[in-house]
Design a protein around this motif. Structure first.
Motif, PDB file in Angstrom:
ATOM      1  N   GLU A 394       9.587 -69.530   4.406  1.00 15.06           N
ATOM      2  CA  GLU A 394      10.315 -69.267   3.060  1.00 15.06           C
ATOM      3  C   GLU A 394       8.993 -71.924   2.332  1.00 15.06           C
ATOM      4  OE1 GLU A 394      12.268 -69.038  -0.878  1.00 15.06           O
ATOM      5  OE2 GLU A 394      13.126 -69.049   1.224  1.00 15.06           O
ATOM      6  N   LYS A 395       9.859 -72.133   3.394  1.00 17.54           N
ATOM      7  CA  LYS A 395      10.237 -73.193   3.273  1.00 17.54           C
ATOM      8  C   LYS A 395       8.996 -74.622   4.059  1.00 17.54           C
ATOM      9  CE  LYS A 395      14.562 -73.901   1.673  1.00 17.54           C
ATOM     10  NZ  LYS A 395      16.059 -73.950   2.329  1.00 17.54           N
ATOM     11  N   GLY A 396       8.679 -73.367   5.254  1.00 23.63           N
ATOM     12  CA  GLY A 396       7.209 -73.769   6.245  1.00 23.63           C
ATOM     13  C   GLY A 396       5.746 -73.515   6.275  1.00 23.63           C
ATOM     14  N   LYS A 397       5.233 -73.962   7.406  1.00 22.93           N
ATOM     15  CA  LYS A 397       3.788 -73.027   7.711  1.00 22.93           C
ATOM     16  C   LYS A 397       3.803 -72.511   8.333  1.00 22.93           C
ATOM     17  CE  LYS A 397       1.306 -77.503   6.043  1.00 22.93           C
ATOM     18  NZ  LYS A 397       0.433 -78.318   5.490  1.00 22.93           N
ATOM     19  N   LEU A 398       3.512 -71.353   8.379  1.00 26.27           N
ATOM     20  CA  LEU A 398       3.437 -70.481   9.969  1.00 26.27           C
ATOM     21  C   LEU A 398       2.664 -70.819  10.212  1.00 26.27           C
ATOM     22  CD1 LEU A 398       4.389 -67.801  10.662  1.00 26.27           C
ATOM     23  CD2 LEU A 398       2.944 -66.410   9.006  1.00 26.27           C
ATOM     24  N   SER A 399       1.136 -71.258  10.353  1.00 30.81           N
ATOM     25  CA  SER A 399      -0.122 -71.639  10.601  1.00 30.81           C
ATOM     26  C   SER A 399       0.227 -72.539  11.914  1.00 30.81           C
ATOM     27  CB  SER A 399      -0.680 -72.368   9.924  1.00 30.81           C
ATOM     28  OG  SER A 399      -0.750 -73.214   9.420  1.00 30.81           O
ATOM     29  N   ASP A 400       2.055 -73.171  11.618  1.00 34.13           N
ATOM     30  CA  ASP A 400       2.215 -74.441  12.925  1.00 34.13           C
ATOM     31  C   ASP A 400       2.819 -73.617  13.989  1.00 34.13           C
ATOM     32  OD1 ASP A 400       1.546 -75.899  11.122  1.00 34.13           O
ATOM     33  OD2 ASP A 400       3.257 -77.153  10.670  1.00 34.13           O
ATOM     34  N   VAL A 401       2.963 -72.454  14.010  1.00 34.20           N
ATOM     35  CA  VAL A 401       3.108 -71.568  15.583  1.00 34.20           C
ATOM     36  C   VAL A 401       2.874 -69.993  15.385  1.00 34.20           C
ATOM     37  CG1 VAL A 401       5.797 -72.193  14.936  1.00 34.20           C
ATOM     38  CG2 VAL A 401       5.302 -70.488  13.128  1.00 34.20           C
ATOM     39  N   THR A 402       1.446 -70.285  14.889  1.00 35.80           N
ATOM     40  CA  THR A 402       1.036 -68.892  15.026  1.00 35.80           C
ATOM     41  C   THR A 402       0.641 -68.518  16.665  1.00 35.80           C
ATOM     42  OG1 THR A 402       0.203 -68.939  12.497  1.00 35.80           O
ATOM     43  CG2 THR A 402      -0.963 -67.305  14.245  1.00 35.80           C
ATOM     44  N   ALA A 403      -0.009 -69.439  16.956  1.00 35.30           N
ATOM     45  CA  ALA A 403      -0.277 -69.858  18.154  1.00 35.30           C
ATOM     46  C   ALA A 403       1.303 -69.234  19.740  1.00 35.30           C
ATOM     47  CB  ALA A 403      -0.900 -71.185  18.244  1.00 35.30           C
ATOM     48  N   GLU A 404       1.697 -69.323  19.127  1.00 31.69           N
ATOM     49  CA  GLU A 404       2.890 -69.311  19.911  1.00 31.69           C
ATOM     50  C   GLU A 404       3.368 -67.895  19.482  1.00 31.69           C
ATOM     51  OE1 GLU A 404       4.814 -72.871  19.939  1.00 31.69           O
ATOM     52  OE2 GLU A 404       4.760 -73.785  21.752  1.00 31.69           O
ATOM     53  N   LEU A 405       3.659 -67.789  18.237  1.00 30.44           N
ATOM     54  CA  LEU A 405       4.083 -66.588  18.148  1.00 30.44           C
ATOM     55  C   LEU A 405       3.188 -65.138  18.627  1.00 30.44           C
ATOM     56  CD1 LEU A 405       5.473 -66.772  14.335  1.00 30.44           C
ATOM     57  CD2 LEU A 405       6.569 -66.829  16.662  1.00 30.44           C
ATOM     58  N   SER A 406       1.859 -64.852  18.440  1.00 31.59           N
ATOM     59  CA  SER A 406       0.772 -64.693  19.009  1.00 31.59           C
ATOM     60  C   SER A 406       0.905 -64.046  20.479  1.00 31.59           C
ATOM     61  CB  SER A 406      -0.439 -64.887  18.849  1.00 31.59           C
ATOM     62  OG  SER A 406      -0.813 -65.166  17.800  1.00 31.59           O
ATOM     63  N   GLU A 407       1.402 -65.295  21.346  1.00 31.19           N
ATOM     64  CA  GLU A 407       1.472 -65.344  23.118  1.00 31.19           C
ATOM     65  C   GLU A 407       2.620 -64.860  22.674  1.00 31.19           C
ATOM     66  OE1 GLU A 407       1.468 -68.389  24.623  1.00 31.19           O
ATOM     67  OE2 GLU A 407      -0.432 -69.791  24.125  1.00 31.19           O
ATOM     68  N   ILE A 408       3.787 -64.750  22.263  1.00 31.40           N
ATOM     69  CA  ILE A 408       5.157 -64.099  22.505  1.00 31.40           C
ATOM     70  C   ILE A 408       4.953 -62.894  21.818  1.00 31.40           C
ATOM     71  CG2 ILE A 408       7.519 -63.470  20.825  1.00 31.40           C
ATOM     72  CD1 ILE A 408       7.765 -66.247  20.592  1.00 31.40           C
ATOM     73  N   ILE A 409       4.190 -62.350  21.534  1.00 30.94           N
ATOM     74  CA  ILE A 409       3.805 -61.022  21.135  1.00 30.94           C
ATOM     75  C   ILE A 409       3.166 -59.489  21.939  1.00 30.94           C
ATOM     76  CG2 ILE A 409       2.653 -58.815  19.040  1.00 30.94           C
ATOM     77  CD1 ILE A 409       3.837 -61.344  16.989  1.00 30.94           C
ATOM     78  N   SER A 410       1.820 -60.992  22.228  1.00 30.47           N
ATOM     79  CA  SER A 410       1.036 -59.960  23.497  1.00 30.47           C
ATOM     80  C   SER A 410       2.466 -59.817  24.840  1.00 30.47           C
ATOM     81  CB  SER A 410       0.207 -61.260  23.662  1.00 30.47           C
ATOM     82  OG  SER A 410      -0.674 -60.754  22.710  1.00 30.47           O
ATOM     83  N   ALA A 411       2.754 -60.258  24.734  1.00 27.97           N
ATOM     84  CA  ALA A 411       3.647 -60.465  26.053  1.00 27.97           C
ATOM     85  C   ALA A 411       5.108 -59.517  25.889  1.00 27.97           C
ATOM     86  CB  ALA A 411       4.847 -61.562  26.222  1.00 27.97           C
ATOM     87  N   GLY A 412       5.233 -58.871  24.589  1.00 26.55           N
ATOM     88  CA  GLY A 412       5.727 -57.771  24.030  1.00 26.55           C
ATOM     89  C   GLY A 412       7.402 -58.538  23.614  1.00 26.55           C
ATOM     90  N   GLY A 413       7.128 -59.365  23.107  1.00 26.09           N
ATOM     91  CA  GLY A 413       8.294 -60.445  22.198  1.00 26.09           C
ATOM     92  C   GLY A 413       8.633 -59.622  20.549  1.00 26.09           C
ATOM     93  N   ARG A 414       9.779 -59.461  20.197  1.00 23.93           N
ATOM     94  CA  ARG A 414      10.400 -58.666  19.083  1.00 23.93           C
ATOM     95  C   ARG A 414      10.192 -59.567  18.210  1.00 23.93           C
ATOM     96  NH1 ARG A 414      13.272 -54.106  20.507  1.00 23.93           N
ATOM     97  NH2 ARG A 414      14.039 -54.162  17.869  1.00 23.93           N
ATOM     98  N   VAL A 415       9.250 -60.587  17.147  1.00 22.79           N
ATOM     99  CA  VAL A 415       8.669 -61.150  16.386  1.00 22.79           C
ATOM    100  C   VAL A 415       8.727 -60.445  15.032  1.00 22.79           C
ATOM    101  CG1 VAL A 415       7.335 -62.919  15.014  1.00 22.79           C
ATOM    102  CG2 VAL A 415       8.286 -62.529  17.636  1.00 22.79           C
ATOM    103  N   VAL A 416      10.030 -61.102  14.102  1.00 23.27           N
ATOM    104  CA  VAL A 416       9.344 -60.353  12.319  1.00 23.27           C
ATOM    105  C   VAL A 416       9.294 -61.742  11.757  1.00 23.27           C
ATOM    106  CG1 VAL A 416      10.606 -60.227  10.402  1.00 23.27           C
ATOM    107  CG2 VAL A 416      11.845 -58.800  12.155  1.00 23.27           C
ATOM    108  N   ILE A 417       8.640 -61.342  10.516  1.00 20.81           N
ATOM    109  CA  ILE A 417       7.932 -62.548  10.158  1.00 20.81           C
ATOM    110  C   ILE A 417       8.365 -62.346   8.099  1.00 20.81           C
ATOM    111  CG2 ILE A 417       6.472 -63.907   9.268  1.00 20.81           C
ATOM    112  CD1 ILE A 417       4.685 -63.704  11.785  1.00 20.81           C
ATOM    113  N   SER A 418       9.559 -63.683   8.074  1.00 19.51           N
ATOM    114  CA  SER A 418       9.531 -63.198   6.562  1.00 19.51           C
ATOM    115  C   SER A 418       9.450 -64.343   5.475  1.00 19.51           C
ATOM    116  CB  SER A 418      11.443 -62.749   6.699  1.00 19.51           C
ATOM    117  OG  SER A 418      12.008 -63.286   7.216  1.00 19.51           O
ATOM    118  N   ARG A 419       9.623 -64.369   4.604  1.00 21.49           N
ATOM    119  CA  ARG A 419      10.315 -65.599   3.721  1.00 21.49           C
ATOM    120  C   ARG A 419      11.231 -65.154   3.037  1.00 21.49           C
ATOM    121  NH1 ARG A 419       5.295 -68.003   1.123  1.00 21.49           N
ATOM    122  NH2 ARG A 419       6.932 -69.251  -0.447  1.00 21.49           N
TER     123      ARG A 419
END
Length: 486
Positions: A394-419
């Protein structure tokens, strides 16, 4: 022929046996052994009080009995702690006394009952009356009438071996025959049939959590049955069983909330105060250093995950790190280790509890990045992660962490993105501002797909039926809020 003379060893053994039997002849000494077997080790005063010797006049009598037990090595005294314990010989004598008591009842030809307390007692119909009044709230006259009929059936069947569960089955059968279903439900024994239990025992090696998972599943089955029979109104229970409503995790309905929101910063800085619970868990004082934080984090995750049936949201980790950590050097490794140490979370339902960290982008960016990188390492080495991330952009840019979040999701991590605030299950922590802990009760849903199918595009029917289903749904939630210990 002359009887052969006994040697000194045989004479000594015979004398010792006679002395032990003389000890068993006293009910007071048997009581002392029973108390030590179930309550010990005990101090002199504790044992004296529990054995019923409370007055000063009885002190000599108690000392006499205790001295007899000590001399025959049935009881031992730990001199350093000044506490008395029952010896292995004492346990053997106690077991023998119990067997003699049970066998004497059997040989007498009387009816006896093997109770749920693992004792054998002579059948007493008055106890059925007391149980009906105490457990089922039956009127005294009706309880007496039901007991008389049950007693007649017992004598008619000429049953000489009774159990508490068998008597309860007879009582419930008579209650149903007389149209007292409500009383029968109060007295019904909850549990699983032997066939189901044996099937679970046979598959325990294949269960994810082994014996612990088996025990948890058995407990859930019992509490779920109790909920549907004795807690929920009949229309609510029927709607659930018919599939019109769905109650998730009925086994923990009255025990745990679905989702718990915790302000991690307040909990950690104030220290873990467990009060009178979990004496085996270490008490952690106020945390002021990164090392102390990482050491306590895994314990906090394990403790709070016990308090919800679906998910725990931990908020404020990044601000907490920024407050007490001078930099990120070595921080990621410590955090990854803490997450790995706490990766075995409890299972209160069909799935383990999910513990999620909520990170707010745009605040404490260095610490947020450190947490994300630590979580990436945890996800890499964990086949099915049970700890997750909730990314609030809500107060930051999602694009700043998109690459690392993609790696986490590819590894099976549990990630929720919300505002804004949200949980992995999609529950927003509304109205929790300024609170260190918030509880959410959910778990009731209306079966809209079935309703839509039954309506066959008839909107009037759909709306009318939905209105009818909302009443038991709201009734269920009101009941849960009332029953919840939280």
């Amino acid at each position: 022929m002359e009887e052969p003379k006994k040697g000194p060893v045989m004479q000594s053994t015979s004398r010792r046996v006679r002395m032990i039997f003389s000890v068993m002849a006293s009910p007071n000494r048997i009581d002392i052994l029973r108390i030590l077997n179930s309550k010990g080790p005990l101090t002199y005063s504790e044992l004296k009080s529990l054995a019923g010797f409370r007055s000063k006049k009885e002190s000599g009598k108690f000392a006499y009995h205790l001295r007899k037990l000590l001399r025959q090595s049935l009881v031992a005294l730990n001199k350093s702690e000044r506490r008395y314990t029952i010896t292995n010989l004492g346990k053997l004598v106690l077991s023998l006394a119990r067997q003699i008591e049970e066998r004497s009842i059997i040989e007498s030809g009387k009816m006896y009952v093997r109770t749920s307390h693992e004792t054998i007692e002579e059948f007493n119909s008055h106890r059925i009356v007391q149980s009906l009044i105490r457990e089922g709230s039956l009127p005294s006259e009706l309880a007496q009438k039901i007991t008389e009929e049950v007693e007649n059936r017992i004598y008619k069947y000429q049953t000489t071996y009774l159990t508490g569960s068998l008597i309860r089955e007879m009582v419930n059968s008579v209650l149903l025959e007389h149209g007292h279903e409500e009383y029968r439900n109060k007295l019904a024994r909850l549990g699983l049939p032997p066939y189901d239990i044996q099937a679970m025992l046979s598959s325990v090696d294949d269960m994810d959590s082994g014996a612990e998972g088996l025990l948890s599943r058995t407990g859930r089955e019992v509490f779920a049955e109790h909920l549907l029979i004795n807690i929920l109104p009949k229309d609510v229970a029927d709607s659930h069983l018919a599939g019109d409503l769905h109650i998730a995790n009925p086994g923990t309905w009255s025990l745990l909330p679905d989702t718990l929101f915790v302000n991690l910063r307040e909990v950690m800085e104030e220290g873990l105060d467990l009060g009178g619970k979990l004496f085996g868990a270490s008490r952690i004082p106020s945390i002021k250093t990164p090392d102390g934080l990482s050491a306590a984090l895994s314990m906090v995750i394990m403790l709070v995950s016990r308090e919800a049936s679906r998910e725990v949201i931990l908020d404020g980790l990044a601000p907490l790190l920024a407050r007490h950590a001078k930099g990120t050097t070595g921080l990621e490794e410590r955090l990854a280790g803490a997450l790995s140490a706490a990766s075995v979370v409890p299972r209160h339902g069909s799935d383990p509890v999910t513990v999620s960290f909520r990170l707010q982008l745009g605040t404490e960016p260095k610490m947020v990045s450190a947490v994300i990188r630590a979580y990436k390492e945890y996800a890499r080495i964990t086949p099915v992660p049970r700890i997750g991330l909730v990314i609030d952009h809500e107060k930051g840019k999602l694009s700043d962490v998109t690459a690392e979040l993609s790696e986490i999701i590819s590894a099976g991590g549990r990630v929720v993105i919300s505002r804004g605030g949200a949980s992995y299950a999609g529950s927003p922590p509304g109205g929790t501002k300024g609170q260190s802990l918030s509880v959410h009760l959910e778990s009731v849903s209306v079966n809209l797909p079935r309703l839509a199918l039954e309506s066959n595009k008839d909107e009037t029917y759909f709306r009318a039926r939905l209105a009818l289903l909302m009443k038991p749904a709201l009734s269920a939630m009101a009941m849960r809020k009332k029953e919840s210990p939280t």
